[in-house]
Design a protein around this motif. Sequence first.
Motif, PDB file in Angstrom:
ATOM      1  N   ARG A  13       0.833  -1.201   0.000  1.00 19.00           N
ATOM      2  CA  ARG A  13       0.000   0.000   0.000  1.00 19.00           C
ATOM      3  C   ARG A  13       0.870   1.255   0.000  1.00 19.00           C
ATOM      4  O   ARG A  13       1.988   1.250   0.514  1.00 19.00           O
ATOM      5  N   SER A  25      -3.632   3.560   0.336  1.00 15.87           N
ATOM      6  CA  SER A  25      -4.255   2.959  -0.839  1.00 15.87           C
ATOM      7  C   SER A  25      -3.586   1.616  -1.082  1.00 15.87           C
ATOM      8  O   SER A  25      -2.395   1.549  -1.382  1.00 15.87           O
ATOM      9  N   TYR A  27      -2.813  -2.033  -2.880  1.00 16.83           N
ATOM     10  CA  TYR A  27      -2.647  -2.455  -4.269  1.00 16.83           C
ATOM     11  C   TYR A  27      -2.146  -3.888  -4.361  1.00 16.83           C
ATOM     12  O   TYR A  27      -1.640  -4.454  -3.399  1.00 16.83           O
ATOM     13  N   ARG A  29       0.279  -6.136  -7.339  1.00 14.67           N
ATOM     14  CA  ARG A  29       1.272  -5.758  -8.338  1.00 14.67           C
ATOM     15  C   ARG A  29       1.716  -6.958  -9.147  1.00 14.67           C
ATOM     16  O   ARG A  29       1.910  -8.047  -8.604  1.00 14.67           O
ATOM     17  N   ILE A  34       0.071  -2.181 -11.716  1.00 15.34           N
ATOM     18  CA  ILE A  34      -0.336  -2.046 -10.321  1.00 15.34           C
ATOM     19  C   ILE A  34      -1.851  -1.872 -10.319  1.00 15.34           C
ATOM     20  O   ILE A  34      -2.396  -1.102 -11.102  1.00 15.34           O
ATOM     21  N   THR A  35      -2.516  -2.644  -9.480  1.00 14.60           N
ATOM     22  CA  THR A  35      -3.968  -2.578  -9.368  1.00 14.60           C
ATOM     23  C   THR A  35      -4.320  -1.992  -8.011  1.00 14.60           C
ATOM     24  O   THR A  35      -4.026  -2.590  -6.968  1.00 14.60           O
ATOM     25  N   PHE A  36      -4.914  -0.803  -8.029  1.00 19.24           N
ATOM     26  CA  PHE A  36      -5.365  -0.177  -6.786  1.00 19.24           C
ATOM     27  C   PHE A  36      -6.712  -0.786  -6.419  1.00 19.24           C
ATOM     28  O   PHE A  36      -7.642  -0.774  -7.225  1.00 19.24           O
ATOM     29  N   VAL A  69      -1.707   1.164 -14.705  1.00 21.63           N
ATOM     30  CA  VAL A  69      -2.636   1.151 -13.583  1.00 21.63           C
ATOM     31  C   VAL A  69      -3.955   0.495 -13.970  1.00 21.63           C
ATOM     32  O   VAL A  69      -4.494   0.760 -15.041  1.00 21.63           O
ATOM     33  N   CYS A  73     -10.233   0.474  -7.370  1.00 21.87           N
ATOM     34  CA  CYS A  73     -10.671   1.344  -6.278  1.00 21.87           C
ATOM     35  C   CYS A  73     -11.452   2.527  -6.860  1.00 21.87           C
ATOM     36  O   CYS A  73     -10.928   3.254  -7.703  1.00 21.87           O
TER      37      CYS A  73
END
Length: 94
Positions: A13, A25, A27, A29, A34-36, A69, A73
Amino acid sequence: MSNAVYNNTSLHRFELAVDGHIAFSEYTRTSDTITFVHTVVPQELAGRGIGSQLARGALDAVRAQGLKVVAQCPFIAAYIAKHADYQDLLKDAA
């Protein structure tokens, strides 16, 4: 008050410490993405732009690493939608 967004890789995070509280936030990876997944701003920090500062710092760090990205979120997705200069980071961006 610290204005530095910190990538806490052990917790997956990005964090922003303000007045004894931590906004973050989370995430996941992969090698190039990177996926939030979730963003939290403590109630004590609400209404002060802390979430936007966190999003900006995290996205700047992502750009510096050359990652794409995925914004699962809703907060990060909305931030990117409102700030055209970050839309090129989206994995689906042309």
